[in-house]
Write a protein that holds these residues in place. Structure first.
Motif, PDB file in Angstrom:
ATOM      1  N   ILE A   2      -7.941  -9.573   1.353  1.00 51.70           N
ATOM      2  CA  ILE A   2      -6.645  -9.173   0.811  1.00 51.70           C
ATOM      3  C   ILE A   2      -5.683  -8.806   1.941  1.00 51.70           C
ATOM      4  O   ILE A   2      -4.471  -9.024   1.831  1.00 51.70           O
ATOM      5  CB  ILE A   2      -6.798  -8.009  -0.202  1.00 51.70           C
ATOM      6  N   ALA A   3      -6.202  -8.273   3.043  1.00 55.92           N
ATOM      7  CA  ALA A   3      -5.334  -7.974   4.195  1.00 55.92           C
ATOM      8  C   ALA A   3      -4.722  -9.257   4.754  1.00 55.92           C
ATOM      9  O   ALA A   3      -3.533  -9.305   5.081  1.00 55.92           O
ATOM     10  CB  ALA A   3      -6.129  -7.245   5.271  1.00 55.92           C
ATOM     11  N   ALA A   4      -5.550 -10.307   4.836  1.00 56.31           N
ATOM     12  CA  ALA A   4      -5.049 -11.600   5.324  1.00 56.31           C
ATOM     13  C   ALA A   4      -4.025 -12.183   4.353  1.00 56.31           C
ATOM     14  O   ALA A   4      -2.995 -12.728   4.770  1.00 56.31           O
ATOM     15  CB  ALA A   4      -6.214 -12.562   5.524  1.00 56.31           C
ATOM     16  N   ASP A   5      -4.296 -12.078   3.054  1.00 56.47           N
ATOM     17  CA  ASP A   5      -3.369 -12.615   2.060  1.00 56.47           C
ATOM     18  C   ASP A   5      -2.013 -11.906   2.102  1.00 56.47           C
ATOM     19  O   ASP A   5      -0.959 -12.543   1.939  1.00 56.47           O
ATOM     20  CB  ASP A   5      -3.966 -12.473   0.658  1.00 56.47           C
ATOM     21  N   LEU A   6      -2.047 -10.590   2.310  1.00 60.91           N
ATOM     22  CA  LEU A   6      -0.813  -9.809   2.277  1.00 60.91           C
ATOM     23  C   LEU A   6      -0.136  -9.708   3.640  1.00 60.91           C
ATOM     24  O   LEU A   6       0.995  -9.225   3.741  1.00 60.91           O
ATOM     25  CB  LEU A   6      -1.103  -8.401   1.741  1.00 60.91           C
ATOM     26  N   GLY A   7      -0.853 -10.118   4.691  1.00 56.10           N
ATOM     27  CA  GLY A   7      -0.283 -10.054   6.021  1.00 56.10           C
ATOM     28  C   GLY A   7      -0.150  -8.647   6.560  1.00 56.10           C
ATOM     29  O   GLY A   7       0.817  -8.319   7.275  1.00 56.10           O
TER      30      GLY A   7
END
Length: 264
Positions: free
Chosen positions: A36-41
């Motif tokens: 989710i960190a990667a998805d949200l940047g």
């Protein structure tokens, strides 16, 4: 003034990010911090802080490396949503729960997708009278030649396609039922079984009262979750059926209360 506006903008971004995390968790059944960190940047630490904030609000429950959604007073999922979550686990749970039928001739089937799967897993080579508030369950069993299906009357909730309110509870009060398959939004050792809606809780509470035997079935994410309306205690069940993601240690803690706990 500028600092105030900037602070509101940052706060707004944080709230939007947390809303997206909750939506992702409800859609997939869980979220992973790294993903989710990667998805949200954003950084993983930011996501962890968001998850902590969401857990304090009762919207998610933290796990090692992620979180899963929790149903609470302000959020009762639709039947359509439930049919897309943890499907494999629910099918295993339903099959195991159906095997607990024993010599029961009258059976109460609660509203919800897992109870519906239990109903469909019940044997069709013997006579059964099934009482349910669920329109989907009634429809699934009505064509069975050896099944007598009694649909409780009352107001139909569009979210779950089940009947509620005093009409359904009053109809239930007139029966003596061999076995009840009961679901819940949450189950905890401290607060028992809970649901967000008082009208739903009233029907479940009445089903508990009129049934000789009771089985709870639910996926691991139900455990430790607490909603608004308490309708039963875990001690009131002869069996609790869940999946293997409930830890053996936690399963033993519930078994100490009396029910047999089956992890399937």
């Amino acid at each position: 003034m500028g600092d105030t506006v900037m602070g509101r903008a940052v706060a707004g971004e944080g709230e939007d990010r947390r809303r997206r995390i909750v939506i992702s968790a409800r859609r997939a059944g869980s979220v992973d911090v790294t993903a989710i960190a990667a998805d949200l940047g954003v950084s993983k630490e930011t996501v962890r802080r968001d998850l902590s904030a969401l857990e304090r609000r009762g919207l998610v429950r933290r796990t090692h490396g992620g979180a899963y959604p929790v149903e609470n007073r302000g959020f009762g999922t639709t039947l359509e949503f439930r049919t897309g979550m943890h499907v494999v686990e629910k099918e295993r749970i339903a099959a195991a729960a159906a095997k607990l039928l024993g010599d029961a001739e009258t059976v109460f089937i609660d509203e919800g997708y897992t109870p519906q799967l239990i109903a469909e897993a019940l044997p069709d080579d013997r006579s059964l009278t099934v009482i349910t508030a669920s329109l989907a369950t009634a429809q699934a069993l009505a064509t069975r030649p050896r099944a007598t299906v009694l649909l409780l009357g009352g107001r139909v909730r569009g979210r779950t396609m089940a009947t509620v309110d005093h009409w359904a509870a009053q109809m239930l009060s007139e029966f003596v039922i061999d076995l009840a398959y009961v679901g819940a939004n949450g189950i905890s050792r401290e607060h028992g079984l809970t649901t967000p809606d008082p009208t739903v809780g009233a029907v479940k509470r009445q089903a508990m009262r009129v049934s000789r035997r009771r089985v709870f079935s639910g996926v691991y994410s139900k455990f430790g979750a607490v909603s608004f309306c308490r309708f039963a205690d875990a001690r009131s069940f002869e069996a609790i059926v869940t999946d293997t993601r409930l830890s053996p240690t936690e399963a033993r803690r519930y078994a100490v209360l009396g029910p047999e706990v089956l992890r399937v």
